[in-house]
Design an enzyme around this catalytic site. Sequence first.
Site, PDB file in Angstrom:
ATOM      1  N   ASP A  14     -28.628 111.958  28.069  1.00 25.62           N
ATOM      2  CA  ASP A  14     -28.052 113.228  28.478  1.00 25.62           C
ATOM      3  C   ASP A  14     -27.468 113.015  29.887  1.00 25.62           C
ATOM      4  OD1 ASP A  14     -27.683 116.096  28.842  1.00 25.62           O
ATOM      5  OD2 ASP A  14     -29.470 116.019  30.107  1.00 25.62           O
ATOM      6  N   ASP A  16     -26.358 116.016  32.554  1.00 28.71           N
ATOM      7  CA  ASP A  16     -26.756 116.985  33.582  1.00 28.71           C
ATOM      8  C   ASP A  16     -28.275 117.112  33.652  1.00 28.71           C
ATOM      9  OD1 ASP A  16     -24.111 117.863  34.436  1.00 28.71           O
ATOM     10  OD2 ASP A  16     -23.934 118.552  32.360  1.00 28.71           O
ATOM     11  N   THR A 129     -21.644 118.829  28.555  1.00 31.39           N
ATOM     12  CA  THR A 129     -20.630 119.079  29.580  1.00 31.39           C
ATOM     13  C   THR A 129     -19.275 118.457  29.193  1.00 31.39           C
ATOM     14  OG1 THR A 129     -20.369 119.219  31.989  1.00 31.39           O
ATOM     15  CG2 THR A 129     -20.898 117.073  31.112  1.00 31.39           C
ATOM     16  N   ASP A 188     -33.616 116.062  29.902  1.00 32.22           N
ATOM     17  CA  ASP A 188     -34.339 116.721  30.998  1.00 32.22           C
ATOM     18  C   ASP A 188     -34.702 118.169  30.678  1.00 32.22           C
ATOM     19  OD1 ASP A 188     -31.569 117.644  31.260  1.00 32.22           O
ATOM     20  OD2 ASP A 188     -32.369 118.693  33.007  1.00 32.22           O
TER      21      ASP A 188
HETATM   22  C1  XBP Z   1     -25.275 120.755  30.405  1.00 30.28           C
HETATM   23  C2  XBP Z   1     -24.608 122.056  30.311  1.00 30.28           C
HETATM   24  C3  XBP Z   1     -23.267 122.185  30.854  1.00 30.28           C
HETATM   25  C4  XBP Z   1     -23.164 122.156  32.351  1.00 30.28           C
HETATM   26  C5  XBP Z   1     -21.812 122.617  32.770  1.00 30.28           C
HETATM   27  O1  XBP Z   1     -26.299 120.679  29.419  1.00 30.28           O
HETATM   28  O2  XBP Z   1     -25.123 122.998  29.769  1.00 30.28           O
HETATM   29  O3  XBP Z   1     -22.735 123.386  30.419  1.00 30.28           O
HETATM   30  O4  XBP Z   1     -24.126 123.011  32.938  1.00 30.28           O
HETATM   31  O5  XBP Z   1     -20.797 121.829  32.227  1.00 30.28           O
HETATM   32  P1  XBP Z   1     -26.910 119.266  28.948  1.00 30.28           P
HETATM   33  P2  XBP Z   1     -19.456 122.487  31.618  1.00 30.28           P
HETATM   34  O6  XBP Z   1     -27.472 118.585  30.150  1.00 30.28           O
HETATM   35  O7  XBP Z   1     -28.016 119.631  27.991  1.00 30.28           O
HETATM   36  O8  XBP Z   1     -25.814 118.488  28.265  1.00 30.28           O
HETATM   37  O9  XBP Z   1     -19.071 123.593  32.529  1.00 30.28           O
HETATM   38  O10 XBP Z   1     -18.463 121.342  31.601  1.00 30.28           O
HETATM   39  O11 XBP Z   1     -19.805 122.985  30.238  1.00 30.28           O
HETATM   40 MG    MG Z   2     -29.543 118.096  30.688  1.00 24.27          MG
END
Ligand code: XBP
Ligand code: MG
Length: 258
Positions: A14, A16, A129, A188
Amino acid sequence: MGNGKGPLRAVLFDVDGTLADTERDGHRVAFNAAFAELGLDWNWDVDLYGELLKITGGKERIQHYMKNYAPAGMDRHDLDTWIASLHKVKTKHYVNLLEGGEIPLRPGVARLIQDLREANIKIAIATTTTEENVTALLKSTLGEASLGWFDVIGAGDIVPGKKPEPDIYHWVLERLGLPAQYCIAVEDSENGLKASLAAGLDTLVTVSDYTRLQNFNGARLVLSDLGEPAQPFAVLEGSAFDNGWVDTELLLKLKALD
Ligand code: XBP
Ligand code: MG
């Protein structure tokens, strides 16, 4: 709980919260900068953003916020297009932040990626993301060449359902040409873990500030972070076989747990 023994052939990361702590000082700041640029008086503070993170995907998060906190704007006839253009501005600000070197990788991430490459284990990305954000993060932290280290990068709107749906994991596994039992996911968040488990993946969780108190039932192991020799991780759930940092050997042991 396990999904069948199999040698470890690939690790699916993953982004973020897992590769880097991007949410509070990255995405949140970029959303607020986009709101200001477009003359909106919205401000997502740290606590509110923690609530909004329950909704994955930036465009989906904006829509959820409008519905619950700024419903007047929901009447616009071009809502989806308007949100998409606001989100483009947000992505611009986020990429600028990354290019400025504002967001480092979490402990152990660069070391583990190097270790897996030396062990000839494939690495891939499975994230909600936007793809531009992933490439900007990899370039700014690991260098331009790092994009070529990943066998598959699965990101954003290429699948219909974002996490907690397993779609992005299915997409990445299909392109890797591997069944889930040969792979491990690193996540995470509870939404991320739900997605990886639903795709049949053994999952290692490294918690982040926003996710620490979430439910990680079903994870193989829950850690504070991936750890470094000079800064070992804390074990929150499961057994890490007395290791203090995650390396290929520990991942192989986790795979053999069934
Ligand atoms: C990440 C997200 C994303 C980011 C923002 O989740 O939910 O929406 O917060 O990115 P994960 P965007 O770690 O579970 O993949 O604005 O590009 O969507
Ligand atoms: Mg994440």
